[in-house]
Scaffold this motif. Structure first.
Motif, PDB file in Angstrom:
ATOM      1  N   TRP A 116       0.814  -1.219   0.000  1.00  0.00           N
ATOM      2  CA  TRP A 116       0.000   0.000   0.000  1.00  0.00           C
ATOM      3  C   TRP A 116       0.841   1.259   0.000  1.00  0.00           C
ATOM      4  O   TRP A 116       0.406   2.308  -0.447  1.00  0.00           O
ATOM      5  CB  TRP A 116      -0.913   0.032   1.223  1.00  0.00           C
ATOM      6  CG  TRP A 116      -2.008  -0.982   1.146  1.00  0.00           C
ATOM      7  CD1 TRP A 116      -2.033  -2.204   1.741  1.00  0.00           C
ATOM      8  CD2 TRP A 116      -3.216  -0.869   0.406  1.00  0.00           C
ATOM      9  NE1 TRP A 116      -3.188  -2.874   1.414  1.00  0.00           N
ATOM     10  CE2 TRP A 116      -3.940  -2.060   0.598  1.00  0.00           C
ATOM     11  CE3 TRP A 116      -3.760   0.121  -0.408  1.00  0.00           C
ATOM     12  CZ2 TRP A 116      -5.182  -2.293   0.007  1.00  0.00           C
ATOM     13  CZ3 TRP A 116      -4.999  -0.098  -0.984  1.00  0.00           C
ATOM     14  CH2 TRP A 116      -5.698  -1.311  -0.776  1.00  0.00           C
ATOM     15  N   CYS A 117       2.024   1.114   0.570  1.00  0.00           N
ATOM     16  CA  CYS A 117       2.822   2.327   0.700  1.00  0.00           C
ATOM     17  C   CYS A 117       4.285   1.964   0.761  1.00  0.00           C
ATOM     18  O   CYS A 117       4.647   0.831   1.103  1.00  0.00           O
ATOM     19  CB  CYS A 117       2.412   3.108   1.946  1.00  0.00           C
ATOM     20  SG  CYS A 117       2.461   2.094   3.416  1.00  0.00           S
ATOM     21  N   MET A 118       5.107   2.901   0.438  1.00  0.00           N
ATOM     22  CA  MET A 118       6.538   2.639   0.370  1.00  0.00           C
ATOM     23  C   MET A 118       7.234   3.981   0.547  1.00  0.00           C
ATOM     24  O   MET A 118       6.746   5.008   0.062  1.00  0.00           O
ATOM     25  CB  MET A 118       6.856   2.047  -1.002  1.00  0.00           C
ATOM     26  CG  MET A 118       8.269   1.637  -1.228  1.00  0.00           C
ATOM     27  SD  MET A 118       8.351   0.496  -2.622  1.00  0.00           S
ATOM     28  CE  MET A 118       7.911   1.539  -3.970  1.00  0.00           C
ATOM     29  N   ALA A 119       8.329   3.981   1.266  1.00  0.00           N
ATOM     30  CA  ALA A 119       9.046   5.246   1.449  1.00  0.00           C
ATOM     31  C   ALA A 119      10.531   4.968   1.549  1.00  0.00           C
ATOM     32  O   ALA A 119      10.957   4.003   2.175  1.00  0.00           O
ATOM     33  CB  ALA A 119       8.562   5.959   2.706  1.00  0.00           C
ATOM     34  N   VAL A 136       3.255   5.303   5.143  1.00  0.00           N
ATOM     35  CA  VAL A 136       4.494   5.198   5.892  1.00  0.00           C
ATOM     36  C   VAL A 136       5.362   6.403   5.580  1.00  0.00           C
ATOM     37  O   VAL A 136       5.315   6.947   4.481  1.00  0.00           O
ATOM     38  CB  VAL A 136       5.208   3.852   5.561  1.00  0.00           C
ATOM     39  CG1 VAL A 136       5.641   3.827   4.108  1.00  0.00           C
ATOM     40  CG2 VAL A 136       6.379   3.617   6.485  1.00  0.00           C
ATOM     41  N   ALA A 137       6.083   6.844   6.592  1.00  0.00           N
ATOM     42  CA  ALA A 137       6.993   7.977   6.381  1.00  0.00           C
ATOM     43  C   ALA A 137       8.167   7.834   7.332  1.00  0.00           C
ATOM     44  O   ALA A 137       8.044   7.275   8.417  1.00  0.00           O
ATOM     45  CB  ALA A 137       6.275   9.292   6.643  1.00  0.00           C
ATOM     46  N   TRP A 138       9.311   8.307   6.898  1.00  0.00           N
ATOM     47  CA  TRP A 138      10.511   8.301   7.730  1.00  0.00           C
ATOM     48  C   TRP A 138      10.665   9.662   8.384  1.00  0.00           C
ATOM     49  O   TRP A 138      10.380  10.683   7.757  1.00  0.00           O
ATOM     50  CB  TRP A 138      11.754   8.037   6.879  1.00  0.00           C
ATOM     51  CG  TRP A 138      11.878   6.653   6.322  1.00  0.00           C
ATOM     52  CD1 TRP A 138      11.313   6.196   5.187  1.00  0.00           C
ATOM     53  CD2 TRP A 138      12.630   5.576   6.868  1.00  0.00           C
ATOM     54  NE1 TRP A 138      11.652   4.882   4.976  1.00  0.00           N
ATOM     55  CE2 TRP A 138      12.470   4.470   5.997  1.00  0.00           C
ATOM     56  CE3 TRP A 138      13.431   5.421   8.013  1.00  0.00           C
ATOM     57  CZ2 TRP A 138      13.070   3.232   6.231  1.00  0.00           C
ATOM     58  CZ3 TRP A 138      14.029   4.200   8.227  1.00  0.00           C
ATOM     59  CH2 TRP A 138      13.836   3.115   7.352  1.00  0.00           C
ATOM     60  N   SER A 139      11.125   9.635   9.619  1.00  0.00           N
ATOM     61  CA  SER A 139      11.475  10.917  10.221  1.00  0.00           C
ATOM     62  C   SER A 139      12.781  11.401   9.582  1.00  0.00           C
ATOM     63  O   SER A 139      13.490  10.636   8.932  1.00  0.00           O
ATOM     64  CB  SER A 139      11.657  10.770  11.727  1.00  0.00           C
ATOM     65  OG  SER A 139      12.812   9.999  11.982  1.00  0.00           O
TER      66      SER A 139
END
Lengths: 866, 912
Positions: free
Chosen positions: A133-136, A179-182
């Protein structure tokens, strides 16, 4: 002249699911637009947003998310390998110079890295967790975080051009939607379908914090989108239509906005983290800005006490504007703050790419790209057989054009006035064939007689023969010609044989194939009935790196590399693909251009090659958006800056017209068109003219005439309208003047009579006789002045014609010298235009309203008073 | 001349007793003046009248004044409350509004008037118009600052009405003013340079300088000009007093005022017309409301963002708060900054919770919201509505605390100072309800407002025709054209129309239980528009009748009340009548209901209302009589007044003759329902301005006014309001009436600015004086008449035919001549045959004359333009003789219709 205005072509575009700008570190001015069927379009973002190429996906593929990676820092392993500073610097430089990498993933549970030059997957790995669904990518550009259906976050290592599964996080009992990275890569923030935003420790792989959003109704809130800003603020967009700004330390909502009427599907922020855009099912692009705010409590105290000053300034997010660019769900927005033109690109279910400048949002009007790929046309026309071939996904469709009563009118008249002809035979749907290919089709073409169709997916070209049972074409038989790609059309070492461009010569003896690896091969197809094919020649003009030249030298053919001297950046070379091709009418030359902007004209029968000098310099660098040979075999090159070059191949130089008229001379209207020319049509009757068309206009350019005034009104319809108005006005003025002079004469007569009457009949007049005479005198004096002007004019012989001409010139219409660049905007969403005969043009439109009819229903918005 | 002395209110030199005054304070606006003032005030007027009157002065001027004293202005009701937000006192217990050149102070809890501070009247007779009021920020006293048209700022004590301080503004008139939030004696004002006359409307191009004023204790004023604008409509100041914003049409100017008078000005031109402006109390936000209904928050109140240089093109982040579908008229912030209040054309007060974006509404306020004010203690919201209403809402419950309503017809949406009754929109006139004696007049579109003029209170609003309040175009709104009540108040008839196309006649029955009128019968399109309406006074044994006259179909209809069963009443058309295809414009019933008078063109026709077969009589004053606009039977007497805009004819129906005529520009006429008394509002001179009017109280017997009062405020309509104690039996003797015409009655005058001036009998001491002089009242009043108009030479057409006072003999002679003139002037086809007339005519002509009188008659003719009032000195017979040829001559000189000439010459030939 006859125009076949076709609207039957039923190209149904795929919805846009992801839009990502290439990383700012890579100096690679592209945006990737992922469509729902897995196709990835690469758009150039320098200058106008121009579609360059499409990476075909697997048949029935899926794409949910796209991400770029461009590693610029050495990893720990690299540091161990390169131990001297020199080596490290070199390695870093190499990394920085390399092309960015593009990953895509979708519901088919595969994560793919794409080869941007060869348009094929470079690597593909299973997601190990079902639909993605999501990728970062993390900020160090070393890891991919992938959120999957099963509720795990999985980390893939992407260092050293790899794509390897690394580790898996704890399970969440719902799918992970975002999803997200700080920014320090120490934490990962996910949004999932159980109304939670979670903060994960990237090192320990356990949940740091779970932040729950309220529900509306019984269904749990879906957190469709999560981003992290530079200052650590977490922004989430959910199915309630709310955008929440979270405090990263306290893990509470600081501010929440009811941004949309329905689900927020996408969020994006500029690089500084001062502006956030959100959109979703309610197709409203909403902008949030971080602005200075006052402290409320402080000010209350202030006005009561009456003395204190406002002091503490906090920053607050404000909903700073919104705009509706789309009719349907918006699935993706991307903002580039690193580019000099600062774009927002958005797209969604309505399949159109809309873009505008980010800074003046929401006051700027958007540009909308047509729903079909505007360049590398999906339409090809068999000019002799009056057939139209359309490519979509892995299917080809063939239509026969209708027939109408011939009309003997000039082209210009036809374009300007338009006259419906009596159609006695309607168009006919001949053929729909679904090819058994692994990927969607890259290119397709039909021979002029309509007996051969060539199509290619990423694996290689195929040739089909089309036979018609009778004259009425009621039955059509299509047979694949098995031996077609002759063995030598690409060298043996070639890994991918997919053809990005194919074209038959006019006499149907040759087929020119441009492959993804940069070869331009000429195949003899004269013996197609007996399945005899031979590769006559292979041109390697677009293969210019030393390694390529070395490789080519090993092969048996004639590897000419005329563009070798060109110094091209590594990025450009790594992503170089042939984008357009043209074959001259006489079958002598083939011209090809690639995405680095180089154009090479090669002889079809011989080995000679000509490199067209580079177009534009430095800032003004241009690249060709299409190529075409005109009737005199001169190469017409429309460019991305809406310029038009003409190159004389025989002279090996730009024509005199082209040399004389630089970009500055091109009329403003043409130059400022938002969409670039996607093709050039030539009329055998008018050898000096070319018809350049884009999705919104067709412009006739006479190559013997100067471009005309810079500010000219190009649109012929508008010009006619203005002309009519001006002429009508002048005629009116003339009549008025005539009338006035006539009246004047009459009044003079009357006055002389009236004076006599006045002398006798003062008593009848209310006014005092004195004032009357004074008033009359004044009046007469005033009239006399008028006389001098008006009455004299006819005698001076006021040149009404010259008045008209002068006014026309003021309005941008030069009546004396004929206009060049005559434009018509009658045809919109224009897919293709070409001449199938003398003075017979085929114009293929795909009206947006027809496309919209095929789309799913959109978010319903209540309107006041309706 | 006379019009220039704008002695309006101070003409009445009365000193009310202290007790009376104290009593009046609570409910009436007392406009009394001190004795000393009035002496100085009335002197120029007296001087002027002396000068004008000298040759014919035959009365003591002091007596004149006594006559005036019989009637005085008792109170002023109605008026425009305010069209902007009201002003709360700093302790939130009072609120102020500028009402008709005075500051009215009201209690917040019950909206009762506490105090009326009439501005300074030393400068002239009328207090200067107050342009702006600001509550005194000093919390130690309940004060109010006023900024008025005489370039002065004044500070008043709101409790006592005492003047605390006065400052002369050097810069000009402060039209808008806002208190500086940090300093209690500083203000931000929009100043207009030259003081302009009160009535001059503020145009969009008026130039203003926004200025900071500091009013020092010692009376000095310090001004600090900030920036200039044209057509400033609004001004607001931020809580830190550093930022000032103003708007005009499409322009918004934001200025940062730094210390040491440094001003950085930023100006924006908007695409949408700006209609409201407010600073957020906490955040650096300017809220801008526009005509599209959006409230834009401009995040611009930030020196860093805007820079220190004047800017106009810098982009400002804006976000919209959009609920209103129409123009946002007002925006206000609660002090906490969490709540914003806004209102507009929808008539809904919107409360915005800014943090969450949630909205709450106070709907159905009744009219467009024009202004919102929040009390300093945040406990009350005051909403100013377009229909001249102020509503006080409790902030906590949003419930109505108190309501203050003026005349709804005085539309407060008009620009300030230019407010006037809209022409053609005020058609009902002042109708007095027969039992309650409330005044009924046009309210908002489709409504009638019932208003108590004496207590200055709105009573009720009657919806005659319903309509969609918002979003509609103005021409589609219904309009109540006419209203009348039956004499017992049981029936009300209304005529309403919509854009002159639809027209309805509605009969309403009073429900005794609820005391409300309920619609009984609706008649669609009774005529093509109705021009007049009258109820028959009830007659025993006859059904109640009502008469309407058609504006377009040249007929009048008689409607009769039908009763079926016990209480099913309805109205049907009983008869239709017409007269010579003339258009009827006025209708009246005699007091006993037996005679119906209808004015057709210039003729008055008398009908039997029961039959309406043919006119029983046709009365024509002269061939030149303009189309009559009004008719009325005077009280229960036999006099019938018929008037048009230029003359009034008083018919005596017993003799069938014109008793007297008043030829002067008339604005309004009203007749007392019972007492033979009529009131006339006339222009002071034929070419005087619309405001130079005077009021005449007349007895039907004589054209000499009993009382004449200058009324420089203009007149829109008149009405007698009988006091409830007046009964039929209370009918005073003629002498008493003449002396004190308004005893127990009030005369209500509606001015074009929407004020209801109530005139009543003067206080006792003066009344006694007046009564004692009753015997000479008639003579005095004629002098008073001349006093107003100067010599008749100045207004030669003022009184064309005059009868003496109640000397019947003389009158009868006049009647005879009048009869003749009536015959001569009447349409020939209605006249009896000449043979029938002959005897009577000849008898009249053969009146014995003597050579003496003939000689006087010639001298009279030479001096035709001498004062008519002097005629009563002459011998009676002289008058009788002279009046006849004068009449004929008049006829000839005015017009020469050939047939009249021939008839007359024929008669003359016969007589000679």
């Amino acid at each position: 002249m006859q125009v076949h205005r076709c609207r039957f072509v039923d190209y149904v575009p795929e919805s846009i699911n992801a839009i990502e700008f290439a990383p700012s570190t890579s100096a690679y001015p592209y945006a990737a637009v992922g469509r729902a069927n897995g196709d990835i379009e690469l758009w150039r973002t320098k200058g106008n947003l121009v579609h360059e190429k499409t990476i075909p996906s697997m048949v029935n593929g899926s794409l949910e998310t796209l991400t770029w990676a461009h590693q610029t820092q050495l990893t720990q392993d690299d540091l161990e390998i390169f131990d001297t500073p020199k080596e490290r610097a070199d390695a870093t430089a190499r990394l920085a110079e390399s092309a960015p990498r593009l990953f895509s993933a979708g519901l088919n549970a595969v994560i793919v890295e794409w080869d941007l030059a060869k348009l094929v997957p470079k690597t593909a790995v299973d997601s190990y967790g079902g639909a993605v669904w999501c990728m970062a990518t993390n900020h160090a550009q070393t890891q991919l975080a992938v959120g999957t259906e099963d509720g795990h976050i999985r980390i893939f290592d992407i260092t050293n051009d790899s794509l390897v599964y690394k580790t898996c996080f704890n399970k969440v009992n719902s799918r992970i939607l975002s999803v997200a990275w700080s920014h320090d890569d120490k934490t990962i923030i996910t949004g999932s379908a159980d109304s939670c935003v979670r903060i994960w420790d990237a090192a320990t792989r356990i949940v740091d914090a779970r932040m729950t959003l309220p529900k509306e109704g019984r269904d749990s809130t879906l957190v469709w989108s999560v981003i992290v800003l530079k200052n650590g603020t977490i922004v989430s967009g959910d199915s309630r239509g709310r955008v929440s700004f979270w405090n990263p330390e306290l893990r509470v909502i600081e501010q929440e906005f009811r941004a949309l009427g329905a689900d927020v599907l996408c969020l994006t922020a500029d690089e500084a983290g001062h502006t956030v855009f959100a959109s979703g099912v309610d197709p409203k692009i909403t902008q949030f800005k971080l602005l200075a705010g006052g402290s409320v409590a402080d000010s209350a105290a202030n006005s009561v006490a009456g003395k204190k000053k406002l002091n503490i300034r906090s920053k607050k997010w404000q909903l700073a504007g919104f705009r509706r660019y789309h009719t349907h769900d918006v699935r993706a927005i991307a903002v580039s703050s690193h580019l000099d033109n600062d774009l927002i690109i958005s797209g969604g279910t309505d399949t159109q790419v809309a873009y505008c400048q980010a800074r003046p949002f929401p006051n700027e009007n958007p540009h909308r790209q047509p729903c079909f790929p505007p360049l590398n046309s999906v339409i090809s026309v068999a000019s002799e057989a009056n057939l139209i071939l359309q490519r979509q996904g892995n299917t080809l469709k063939l239509w026969a054009l209708g027939k109408a009563e011939p009309a003997s009118r000039l082209l210009a008249d036809q374009m300007e006035s338009g006259q419906a002809l009596q159609v006695y035979q309607r168009q006919k749907d001949l053929l729909r064939m679904e090819l058994k290919t692994k990927t969607n089709l890259l290119s397709s073409t039909i021979s002029p007689s309509g007996s051969l169709i060539a199509a290619s997916d990423a694996e290689g070209p195929k040739l089909y023969s089309v036979t018609y049972a009778d004259d009425s074409r009621s039955t059509v038989r299509v047979r694949r010609i098995g031996e077609f790609p002759p063995p030598g059309f690409v060298p043996d070492f070639s890994e991918s044989q997919g053809a990005v461009q194919m074209q038959f010569t006019a006499d149907e003896t040759r087929l020119v194939i441009a492959t993804v690896e940069g070869f331009v091969s000429v195949v003899d197809i004269t013996g197609w009935k007996s399945k005899q094919f031979a590769t006559i020649r292979r041109h390697c003009g677009h293969r210019t790196t030393e390694s390529e030249v070395e490789t080519d030298a090993g092969s048996s053919d004639v590897p000419t590399h005329p563009g070798l001297a060109r110094h091209q950046a590594a990025v450009a070379v790594e992503t170089r693909t042939i984008t357009s091709m043209a074959v001259s009418k006489d079958g002598e030359y083939v011209a090809t251009s690639d995405s680095t902007g180089s154009i090479i004209v090669s002889q079809i029968s011989g080995a000679q090659q000509v490199v067209v000098p580079q177009l534009g310099q430095g800032e003004k660098s241009e690249w060709p958006t299409a190529l075409a040979f005109d009737e005199q075999s001169r190469l017409v090159i429309p460019t991305s800056l809406n310029h038009l070059y003409v190159f004389d191949v025989a002279e090996n130089a730009f024509t005199e017209w082209s040399q004389r008229h630089s970009l500055a001379d091109i009329p403003h209207t043409y130059n400022m068109m938002a969409d670039c020319v996607g093709g050039v049509a030539t009329n055998p009757e008018e050898p000096d003219c070319v018809y350049a068309y884009s999705a919104s206009h067709i412009t006739r350019v006479d190559l013997t005439l100067p471009p005309g005034p810079k500010r000219a009104v190009l649109n012929v319809h508008k010009r006619k309208q203005i002309e009519h108005e001006i002429i009508a006005k002048v005629v009116e003025e003339k009549e008025e003047a005539d009338r006035r002079s006539e009246k004047q004469a009459k009044r003079k007569r009357k006055q002389s009579v009236g004076a006599q009457i006045n002398g006798h009949a003062v008593m009848d007049v209310d006014r005092e006789p004195d004032t009357l005479s004074i008033g009359d005198k004044a009046e007469a004096a005033a009239n006399g002045d008028d006389d001098d002007v008006d009455a004299d004019e006819p005698y001076k012989g006021k040149d009404w014609e010259s008045t008209v001409i002068a006014r026309l010139r003021e309005a941008g219409i030069n009546a004396e010298s004929p206009h060049n660049f005559r434009m018509t905007q009658r045809y919109q969403n224009l897919m293709h235009a070409s001449f199938i005969d003398k003075n017979t043009m085929v114009v293929i439109e795909r009206p947006w309203i027809d496309v919209a009819a095929t789309l799913p229903s959109a978010y319903h918005r209540h309107k006041y008073g309706a | 001349m006379a019009g220039k002395t704008s002695a309006a209110l101070a003409v009445v030199p009365s000193t009310p007793s202290k007790t009376k005054r104290a009593k009046n304070q609570a409910e009436t606006v007392s406009m009394d003046v001190d004795v000393q003032d009035s002496a100085t005030v009335s002197s120029p007027r007296r001087r002027k009248s002396k000068k004008a009157k000298k040759p014919v002065e035959n009365t003591d001027p002091m007596l004149n004044d006594e006559a005036y004293r019989a009637v005085e202005l008792k109170q002023v009701s109605g008026g425009t409350l305010t069209h902007e937000a009201i002003v709360f006192s700093s302790d939130s217990t009072l609120f102020f509004l500028a009402k008709d050149n005075a500051v009215a102070v009201y209690n917040v809890e019950n909206a009762e008037m506490v105090q009326s501070i009439a501005g300074d009247r030393k400068q002239g007779d009328q207090a200067a118009t107050i342009h702006a009021i600001v509550a005194d920020p000093d919390q130690s006293r309940r004060g109010v600052y006023t900024f008025s048209a005489d370039c002065r700022a004044r500070l008043w004590d709101a409790d006592t009405g005492r003047l605390i301080g006065e400052w002369r503004l050097p810069g000009g008139v402060a039209v808008y003013a806002v208190a500086d939030p940090l300093r209690s004696n500083a203000f931000y004002c929009a100043m207009r340079q030259a003081p302009v006359k009160n009535q001059k409307p503020i145009s969009d191009k008026t130039k203003y300088a926004v200025t900071r004023l500091t009013l020092s204790e010692d009376g000095s004023v310090q001004t600090e000009p900030l920036f200039k604008m044209s057509g400033t409509v609004g001004l607001c100041v931020r809580g830190d007093s550093q930022w000032v914003a103003a708007y005009a049409k499409f322009r918004v100017v934001l200025a940062q005022v730094r210390g040491s008078g440094q001003v950085v000005q930023h100006s924006w031109r908007m695409t949408e017309r700006v209609s409201a402006l407010a600073f957020h109390p906490g955040e650096p936000v300017l809220a801008v409301g526009d005509w599209r209904g959006r409230i834009m928050f401009w995040h611009c109140v930030d020196a860093q963002l805007l820079g220190s240089q004047p800017t106009s093109d810098r982009r400002v982040t804006r976000n919209a708060h959009h609920w209103h579908a129409h123009c946002v008229n007002t925006v206000a912030f609660a002090e906490s900054g969490t709540t914003m209040l806004s209102g507009g054309e929808e008539g809904v007060l919107v409360l915005w919770q800014l943090v969450t974006g949630a909205r709450a509404f106070v709907p159905r306020l009744g009219s467009d919201v024009m202004g919102v004010a929040i009390s300093p203690d945040q406990a009350h919201y005051a909403v100013t509505l377009r229909d001249n209403t102020v509503k006080i809402l409790a902030a906590a419950t949003r419930g109505l605390v108190a309501s203050l309503q003026g005349l709804t017809f005085a539309d407060s949406s008009q620009p300030r100072l230019a407010r006037a009754l809209q022409p053609n929109q005020f058609t009902t006139g002042l109708v007095v309800h027969p039992t309650t004696h409330h005044v009924v007049l046009n309210g908002e579109p489709g409504h009638l407002q019932v208003y108590s003029a004496l207590s200055d209170r709105h009573v009720v609003s009657v919806e005659v025709a319903s309509f969609n309040r918002t979003g509609g175009n103005q021409s589609r709104q219904p309009h109540v054209d006419l209203v009348q009540y039956s004499s017992d108040g049981a029936w009300m008839a209304t005529v309403d129309s919509r854009s002159n196309a639809e027209c309805y006649l509605k009969f309403w029955n009073l429900d005794p239980a609820t005391q409300k009128y309920r619609l009984a019968t609706r008649i669609d399109a009774p005529h093509g528009g109705v021009s007049a309406l009258a109820f028959q006074p009830p007659r025993a044994g006859h059904p109640l009748l009502c008469v309407t006259t058609g504006r377009a179909d040249a007929c009048f209809r008689v409607w009769a009340l039908q009763t079926r069963g016990t209480d099913h009443h309805f109205w049907t058309c009983r008869s239709t009548a017409r007269y010579r295809d003339q258009f009827p414009r006025a209708v009246a019933f005699s007091a006993d209901g037996s005679t119906l008078a209808v004015a057709f063109g210039g003729a008055v026709t008398l009908w039997d209302p029961e039959t309406c077969l043919a006119p029983a009589a046709v009365l024509v004053a002269s061939a030149q009589t303009p189309a009559l606009s009004g008719l009325a039977f005077v009280g229960e007497s036999s006099y019938l007044a018929a008037w048009s805009s230029t003359r009034l004819d008083m018919w005596n129906l017993l003799t069938g003759s014109v008793w007297w005529t008043l030829a002067m520009p008339l604005l309004a006429v009203t007749v007392h329902p019972r007492i033979p008394l009529l009131a006339v509002a006339a222009l002071q001179a034929p070419n005087a301005g619309p405001l130079d009017t005077s009021l005449l109280l007349l007895s039907p017997e004589s054209p000499n006014p009993l009382v004449a009062l200058p009324h420089p405020a203009g007149v829109e309509a008149l009405a007698f309001v009988p006091s409830s104690s007046t009964k039929r039996s209370n009918h005073h003797s003629a002498a008493k009436q003449l002396a004190d015409p308004l005893d127990h009655n009030m005369l209500v005058v509606l001015t074009p600015t929407g004020l209801l001036n109530v005139y009543g009998a003067a206080d006792n001491e003066h009344k006694e004086a007046a009564v004692s002089k009753a015997s000479s009242a008639v003579a005095m009043s004629s002098a008073a008449f001349a006093n107003i108009f100067g010599k008749s030479k100045a207004t030669p057409a003022a009184v064309s035919s005059v009868a003496a006072n109640a000397h019947v003999r003389q009158a009868m002679r006049l009647v005879r001549s009048a009869v003749q003139s009536a015959y001569v002037n009447a349409p020939y086809h209605v006249l009896p045959p000449v043979s029938a007339l002959y005897d009577q005519f000849v008898t009249a002509q053969m009146h014995p004359t003597t050579p003496d009188t003939l000689a006087t008659s010639t001298s009279e003719e030479d001096a035709e333009d001498t004062v008519m009032a002097d005629t009563d000195i002459k011998e009676e017979s002289t008058v009788a003789v002279t009046s006849r040829p004068a009449t004929v001559d008049d006829l000839w000189s005015e017009a020469n219709p050939d047939f009249i000439q021939s008839i007359c010459s024929g008669f003359q030939a016969k007589t000679s």
